[in-house]
Scaffold this active site. Structure first.
Site, mmCIF file in Angstrom:
data_model
loop_
_atom_site.group_PDB
_atom_site.id
_atom_site.type_symbol
_atom_site.label_atom_id
_atom_site.label_comp_id
_atom_site.label_asym_id
_atom_site.label_seq_id
_atom_site.Cartn_x
_atom_site.Cartn_y
_atom_site.Cartn_z
ATOM 1 N N CYS A 3 0.447 -1.090 0.448
ATOM 2 C CA CYS A 3 -0.367 -0.136 -0.265
ATOM 3 C C CYS A 3 0.814 1.233 0.015
ATOM 4 O O CYS A 3 1.027 1.903 -0.828
ATOM 5 C CB CYS A 3 -0.792 0.172 0.853
ATOM 6 S SG CYS A 3 -2.656 -1.457 0.848
ATOM 7 N N ILE A 4 1.726 1.206 0.948
ATOM 8 C CA ILE A 4 1.815 2.963 1.244
ATOM 9 C C ILE A 4 3.105 2.914 0.580
ATOM 10 O O ILE A 4 3.464 4.413 -0.169
ATOM 11 C CB ILE A 4 3.542 2.746 2.709
ATOM 12 C CG1 ILE A 4 2.235 2.207 3.869
ATOM 13 C CG2 ILE A 4 3.538 4.216 3.196
ATOM 14 C CD1 ILE A 4 0.383 2.690 3.844
#
Length: 438
Positions: A274-275
């Protein structure tokens, strides 16, 4: 419309519905286990035949998910398959497929699009389709909606389309699938109602939103918030290092403030599914509206530069010992993207390994959670994990502490390594010449 909607909700509430999960990885597999645990029959679909065979044999390929849980699910009706036509058996179809970036740092929607294209000819009246993959606002409406309606079934009347972003945190002992609130946005109000009915039995708290676009933006905000704050503390790490200040001491001190501050800690870069990726989904979509997301892009630039910064500190430490990086032997400690898991997705450790190798050093790694370097789309090493021992540590000119697994013996590492490049603040406050803070 109401009759079909009510029938779907009733089947979900009575646990008569079959839950289909497409993509049985770090998101799909825990979700499968949750639905199986509470009495639903679950059908799993994945393109990886080896993964399907392992699940059907009652085994797991994710370290923190015991095979015994998969075996119990098999005993209560779970089945995995590579046959996408079997989606017709499912009342709910939950898509948990990758959404990476391409070589130009733009969204790669090919996994989602190919999956929907493989499913669309087998959809039937009375199904709910939920996309959980992180993506840009508008994806559900622009990419899924026209495809699922190709067969003549109207979304909101005969089919129900929702977006509900995953929030899994592999290896986090404080949360599980059940306890993490679930955001649900529907293409129509009827879609939202069916989506809430889908997740309500499995999740302690379901949070309905007004649209799929709002739910898609919610997921991006969550992860951009983290990316920007990590970028900030990574930049402050560089400044603090130049000033001779320990950034970890500073963050710990700031965290004692009981309001208005959330501690984020620096590291060798960003990893996970995600990040490192999600901010660029919004950046890309914002261009369609003539907007330039400078704040988001700056944090991405800082975080992407951290592996280079770490290698620079490694070279500095070797120079202090009269050695060049070229020709040196370097051991990277931890190649999973976070501590205590075997998840390699977007791990900054791998980029550090590539930079070290490209500069002429011999690189090896040690990770108790990753015994052999896995097959990855973009990174290639024919290596196995080096067991840590005093004699082994002494064979390398430097070790780079990239992932702070609890299973590492940090006292032994400190005692026997020639040079330690510490990216995780393990040796805080230690005035040891051979420890380089990075």
């Amino acid at each position: 419309m109401t009759i079909i909607k009510d029938r779907v909700i009733d089947r979900l509430e009575r646990k008569e519905a079959v839950i289909g999960i497409v993509g049985l990885g770090y998101v799909g597999l825990p979700l499968m286990l949750r639905y199986s645990d509470i009495g639903y029959r679950v059908l799993g679909i994945d393109i990886d035949a080896a993964k399907v065979d392992r699940l059907n044999a009652g085994g797991s390929y994710i370290e923190h998910i015991p095979g015994e849980r998969v075996a119990r699910a098999r005993d209560t009706g779970f089945e995995a398959t590579t046959d996408f036509a079997r989606v017709a058996e499912a009342d709910a179809v939950i898509l948990c497929v990758p959404t990476p970036l391409n070589r130009y740092r733009e969204p790669d929607m090919s996994f989602v699009i190919r999956t929907v294209d493989a499913l669309k000819g087998h959809l039937r009246e009375g199904q709910v389709i939920s996309l959980e993959s992180t993506t840009y606002p508008g994806t559900t409406e622009e990419e899924l909606l026209p495809r699922v309606e190709e067969g003549g079934l109207a979304v909101g009347e005969q089919l129900f389309l929702v977006y509900s972003p995953e929030r899994e945190d592999p290896g986090n002992p404080d949360f599980e699938t059940r306890t993490i609130p679930k955001v649900v946005g529907g293409h129509t109000a009827a879609c939202r109602d069916v989506g809430v009915a889908l997740y309500r039995p499995a999740i302690d708290r379901v949070v309905p939103l007004s649209s799929t676009r709002a739910a898609e933006m919610t997921k991006l905000l969550e992860n951009i918030h983290r990316a920007v704050n990590i970028g900030l503390v990574n930049e402050m790490k560089v400044v603090a290092d130049r000033m001779g200040i320990d950034i970890f001491e500073v963050v710990d001190a700031a965290a004692t403030k009981p309001f208005g501050f959330t501690p984020y800690y620096p590291g060798p870069g960003l990893g996970g599914h995600c990040i490192p990726i999600d901010p660029f989904y919004l950046t890309w979509k914002a261009r369609e509206y003539g907007l330039h997301t400078r704040f988001i892009e700056l944090s991405g630039e800082i975080n992407q530069g951290m592996p280079e910064y770490v290698v620079g500190k490694l070279m500095e430490g070797l120079n202090q010992q009269g050695r060049a990086l070229k020709g040196s032997r370097v051991l990277v400690l931890g190649i999973a993207y976070k501590k205590n898991v075997d998840d390699m997705r977007e791990s900054p450790s791998v980029r550090i390994m590539e930079l070290v190798r490209d500069r002429g050093a011999e690189v090896a790694y040690s990770d108790p959670h990753v015994p052999a370097f896995p097959v990855m789309r973009e990174h290639h090493f024919d290596l196995e994990s080096v067991p840590l021992a005093p004699a082994t540590l002494g064979e390398y000119d430097a070790v780079v502490l990239a992932t702070d697994h609890d299973r590492f013996d940090y006292d032994t590492i400190r005692a026997h390594a020639r040079l330690i490049v510490d990216t995780r603040g393990i040796y805080r406050g230690d005035a040891i010449d051979k420890v380089i803070k990075a």
